[in-house]
Structure formats: structure tokens, C-alpha cells
Design an enzyme around this catalytic site. Structure first.
Site, PDB file in Angstrom:
ATOM      1  N   ASN A   1       0.818  -1.333   0.141  1.00 39.34           N
ATOM      2  CA  ASN A   1      -0.063   0.056   0.167  1.00 39.34           C
ATOM      3  C   ASN A   1       0.875   1.215   0.169  1.00 39.34           C
ATOM      4  O   ASN A   1       1.412   1.579   1.031  1.00 39.34           O
ATOM      5  CB  ASN A   1      -1.021   0.037   1.112  1.00 39.34           C
TER       6      ASN A   1
ATOM      7  N   GLU B   1      -7.098   5.103   7.815  1.00 37.63           N
ATOM      8  CA  GLU B   1      -6.628   6.341   7.425  1.00 37.63           C
ATOM      9  C   GLU B   1      -7.813   7.091   6.600  1.00 37.63           C
ATOM     10  O   GLU B   1      -8.061   8.392   6.715  1.00 37.63           O
ATOM     11  CB  GLU B   1      -5.576   6.446   6.668  1.00 37.63           C
TER      12      GLU B   1
ATOM     13  N   LYS C   1       0.048   4.231  -0.353  1.00 39.16           N
ATOM     14  CA  LYS C   1      -0.616   5.344   0.260  1.00 39.16           C
ATOM     15  C   LYS C   1      -0.450   6.523  -0.770  1.00 39.16           C
ATOM     16  O   LYS C   1      -0.460   6.395  -1.823  1.00 39.16           O
ATOM     17  CB  LYS C   1      -0.191   5.664   1.658  1.00 39.16           C
TER      18      LYS C   1
ATOM     19  N   SER D   1       3.476  -1.780  10.683  1.00 42.28           N
ATOM     20  CA  SER D   1       5.053  -1.811  10.893  1.00 42.28           C
ATOM     21  C   SER D   1       5.788  -3.088  10.307  1.00 42.28           C
ATOM     22  O   SER D   1       6.588  -3.615  11.189  1.00 42.28           O
ATOM     23  CB  SER D   1       5.378  -1.368  12.361  1.00 42.28           C
TER      24      SER D   1
ATOM     25  N   HIS E   1      -9.590   1.281   5.082  1.00 46.18           N
ATOM     26  CA  HIS E   1      -8.269   1.610   5.832  1.00 46.18           C
ATOM     27  C   HIS E   1      -8.571   2.636   6.778  1.00 46.18           C
ATOM     28  O   HIS E   1      -9.345   3.308   6.968  1.00 46.18           O
ATOM     29  CB  HIS E   1      -7.166   2.189   4.736  1.00 46.18           C
TER      30      HIS E   1
ATOM     31  N   GLU F   1      -5.144  -4.624  10.815  1.00 42.37           N
ATOM     32  CA  GLU F   1      -4.110  -3.531  11.055  1.00 42.37           C
ATOM     33  C   GLU F   1      -4.354  -2.757  12.408  1.00 42.37           C
ATOM     34  O   GLU F   1      -5.384  -1.879  12.269  1.00 42.37           O
ATOM     35  CB  GLU F   1      -4.221  -2.542   9.839  1.00 42.37           C
TER      36      GLU F   1
ATOM     37  N   GLY G   1       2.615   2.553  10.975  1.00 42.46           N
ATOM     38  CA  GLY G   1       3.805   3.573  10.854  1.00 42.46           C
ATOM     39  C   GLY G   1       4.274   4.066  12.009  1.00 42.46           C
ATOM     40  O   GLY G   1       5.137   5.201  12.094  1.00 42.46           O
TER      41      GLY G   1
END
Ligand code: 13P
Length: 256
Positions: free
Chosen positions: A10, A98, A12, A217, A96, A170, A176
Site C-alpha cells: 500500500n 486512514e 498510500k 510496521s 483503511h 491492522e 507507521g
């Protein structure tokens, strides 16, 4: 049941300029293309999707988008519909963190359910993301929250279509941060909460067919430990997919 592992990059909102995306892809193309034993998917930004449809066509690597709307067309400025993606890519990341209510787009469980159904209708394979935040994790709410996300996402989705979906567990606190979940914890949540909820809805057969990844991560150093877990069928990789070492990560994902 042996599930074939799947590794998804991904990117992003990175490498969305044609020249930089191509320059990076040249570094990883031949290495990735030699890897067998794991399905590989790259999800670049929308701006380079068509370019990558051509670049990936002669390779073993599949293409995915990072989002799709539930409507086929209409007054939705800045959105991309599943009809626009069908024929260009095979996969689409949905839900996701985000983009969820916790992220920048305020997406609700209901919206994600609509997106999942629309993607399936148009022949795309959803990569459904879910996972708890740090507060929920610390409060011991992970299992209830994650199984609730599974139930909400698969509302009114028939079993044969559900079986074809990819799910990525996730945990938000691991994305991250350089602080992944432990492989044992990821294995437990995937087995208990993700497959457990699928089994309640569809029965054990479907629950055992769905491929479930871990994300958060993931690096070349820790991928093997995740792949060694019986419930973990691969990984959804952010930061480490933007480096040439992603090839090594993919090799290790295929080795187990
Ligand atoms: P990182 O691998 O950078 O933690 O990102 C994970 C992720 O969000 C993939 O979708």
C-alpha cells in the site's frame, strides 16, 4: 486448509508522480517477478493506476486501488467508482483506518459495507482493513471491536462472495509507528475475532477460506515471524513497501 499467502504493498499517498513511480518500480520489478509462493499486489496512487496496469500486465504482480466509492457514477467530487476501476485493477483496499471515522474521511462501518458490496458487484476483490486503536487495545476491547467490524462490513454479503475477500487486520497503533503487534497477538486476534466472526456469519468453511493479513510496521526483519503464524496469510505493508528492500520482504513472505 492451505490458503495461498498474499502480500500487498500500500503506497498510500506516495510515488504518485509517473516518473518517480516508474523509477522505483524499475528497482523492484525483476526481483519481485522471480518470487513464487506468494500472491503479490501493488496499490499505487490513483494517478498512476493506468500506467501500472500496463507495467504489471506482463508480470506476476497484480494491481490494486486504495479506495472506491459505492456509487457507479454521479455527483461525488474527487471520488472514484468501482466501475472506473473494473478492468484496470483486480483489487481495492477498503476501510483503511486512514479513511475510517478515525482517519481523514470519516468513513463509517455502513459506508464500508456499501463499498464492499459495490466492489464485489463489479468484480473487484476487496482488501478490507480493520483493527482497534490504542485505547481500545488497552481497555481489552480488541476482540469485541474487531469482530463487530467484521459483522458490519459483511452485512448482506453472500457467502461465496465473502469467501473471495481479503481481510487485513491492522491495529491502528501499529501503523507507521515501528511498533508492530506481536505475531502471537496478531494470530490470536485473526483466529478469534476475524475468523471467529466469519464463522458465526457463514460457518467454518467460509471462515477457513478467507485470507487474512496482518498490517502495521511490517518489515523485512519481522515478516517471517508473522508468516509462521497459522492464522496469518500475508501482510499489508505501508512504509516498507516504498523501499527497494521490499523485494527481500516479499522473498521472506514466500519462504514459509
Ligand atoms: P506501515 O507498514 O507503514 O505501518 O503501514 C501499514 C498500513 O497502514 C498498510 O495499509
Amino acid at each position: 486448509m492451505a490458503r495461498r499467502p498474499i502480500l500487498v504493498a500500500n503506497w498510500k499517498m506516495n510515488l504518485g508522480r509517473s516518473d518517480e513511480a516508474l523509477a522505483f518500480f524499475r528497482k523492484i520489478r525483476s526481483g519481485l517477478n522471480e518470487i513464487k509462493g506468494v500472491d503479490l499486489v501493488i496499490c499505487p496512487p490513483t494517478t498512476v493506476l493506468h500506467q501500472f496496469a500496463e507495467l504489471l500486465a506482463p508480470t506476476r504482480i497484480a494491481l490494486g486501488a486504495q479506495n472506491a466509492h459505492w456509487e457507479e457514477q454521479g455527483a461525488h467530487t474527487g471520488e472514484i467508482s468501482p466501475v472506473m476501476l473494473a478492468g484496470v485493477c483486480q483489487y481495492v483496499i477498503l476501510g483503511h483506518s486512514e479513511r475510517r471515522a478515525t482517519g481523514s474521511n470519516q468513513e463509517t462501518d455502513e459506508a464500508i459495507n456499501r463499498k464492499l458490496k459495490a466492489a464485489l458487484t463489479h468484480g473487484l476483490t476487496p482488501i478490507l482493513c480493520l483493527g482497534e486503536n490504542l485505547e481500545q487495545n488497552r481497555a481489552g476491547q480488541t476482540d469485541a471491536f474487531v469482530s463487530g467490524q467484521v459483522r458490519a462490513a459483511f452485512q448482506d454479503v453472500e457467502a461465496s462472495l465473502a469467501a473471495s475477500c481479503i481481510i487485513a487486520y491492522e491495529p491502528i497503533w501499529a501503523i507507521g509507528t515501528g511498533e508492530s503487534a506481536s505475531p502471537a497477538d496478531a494470530n490470536r486476534v485473526i483466529g478469534l475475532s476475524v475468523r471467529g466472526a466469519l464463522a458465526e456469519i457463514y460457518g467454518e468453511d467460509v471462515a477457513q477460506q478467507v485470507r487474512v493479513q496482518y498490517g502495521g510496521s511490517v518489515t523485512p526483519e519481522n515478516i517471517s515471524a508473522f508468516m509462521a503464524m497459522p492464522e496469518v496469510d500475508g501482510a499489508l505493508v505501508g512504509g516498507a513497501s516504498l523501499k527497494p528492500q521490499f523485494v527481500e520482504l516479499a522473498r521472506r513472505a514466500a519462504a514459509d
